[in-house]
Design a protein around this motif. Structure first.
Motif, PDB file in Angstrom:
ATOM      1  N   SER A 121      -3.700   0.784   6.198  1.00 17.38           N
ATOM      2  CA  SER A 121      -3.198  -0.544   5.814  1.00 17.38           C
ATOM      3  C   SER A 121      -2.648  -1.283   7.041  1.00 17.38           C
ATOM      4  O   SER A 121      -2.811  -2.500   7.165  1.00 17.38           O
ATOM      5  CB  SER A 121      -2.143  -0.437   4.711  1.00 17.38           C
ATOM      6  N   LEU A 150      -5.758   0.665  -0.709  1.00 13.77           N
ATOM      7  CA  LEU A 150      -5.846  -0.309   0.388  1.00 13.77           C
ATOM      8  C   LEU A 150      -6.398  -1.636  -0.125  1.00 13.77           C
ATOM      9  O   LEU A 150      -5.857  -2.712   0.163  1.00 13.77           O
ATOM     10  CB  LEU A 150      -6.737   0.243   1.515  1.00 13.77           C
ATOM     11  N   ALA A 206       0.840  -1.205   0.000  1.00 12.82           N
ATOM     12  CA  ALA A 206       0.000   0.000   0.000  1.00 12.82           C
ATOM     13  C   ALA A 206       0.876   1.257   0.000  1.00 12.82           C
ATOM     14  O   ALA A 206       0.638   2.202  -0.769  1.00 12.82           O
ATOM     15  CB  ALA A 206      -0.917  -0.008   1.222  1.00 12.82           C
TER      16      ALA A 206
END
Ligand SMILES: [Fe+2]
Ligand SMILES: [Fe+2]
Length: 174
Positions: free
Chosen positions: A54, A122, A33
């Motif tokens: 994340s 995400l 991410a």
């Protein structure tokens, strides 16, 4: 790296304790991410949200597994914001950023709700890791790529890691 990223990483590890498999999953999702966010030139606010969300995205799993025997997917989303508030509520983070993080982790498997680049990244990072950990077949990977992936970076990662026929040492074309 955003200001509180390392603190939140340590809080996540402390919370999950000896659940090394879960900690490893989270670290992988975080790394993808963070990297996708940078490669997609996200602004500082989005990058910060991506990093914090994340790290905390699966923070509801431990409790969901303790309380419920089924429906873990749904419940780990529902439980996540409250647990995250306990962990990061007192940190000096802009309230808007905190609220966005709570929203993202509370909906990270609800793909129809994707409403921004932070949410999108995400989801892509989690899927890239789950494709390997959950042993998706090639057909499933191609289908998820087509339906859910939007960023150039996320698509390139899938192609390199899963869909290119022969292995090679060429670097990705970004
Ligand atoms: Fe999850
Ligand atoms: Fe996950």
């Amino acid at each position: 790296m955003a200001t509180h990223t390392n603190t939140i990483l340590n809080l996540m590890i402390d919370y999950n304790g000896n659940d090394v498999r879960r900690i490893n999953h989270t670290l992988k999702v975080f790394a993808f991410a963070q990297s996708i966010g940078r490669d997609e030139s996200c602004d500082d606010r989005a990058q910060t949200i991506i990093e914090y969300a994340s790290i905390l995205h699966d923070i509801g799993l431990r409790k969901a597994e303790e309380i419920y025997s089924s429906g873990i997917l749904k419940y780990h989303e529902e439980l996540a914001p409250e647990i995250a508030k306990e962990l990061i509520g007192d940190l000096e983070i802009d309230n808007g950023i905190k609220e966005r993080v709570y929203f993202l982790i509370g909906n990270h498997h609800s793909y129809k709700k994707i409403d921004g680049i932070d949410f999108q990244i995400l989801v892509e990072a989690d899927l890239i890791v789950n494709m390997y950990e959950d042993d998706y077949n090639l057909e499933a990977i191609a289908s998820v790529r087509q339906k859910l992936f939007k960023t150039k970076t996320g698509k390139a990662l899938i192609d390199t890691m899963y869909l290119k026929k022969e292995t090679n040492n060429e670097s990705r074309q970004l």
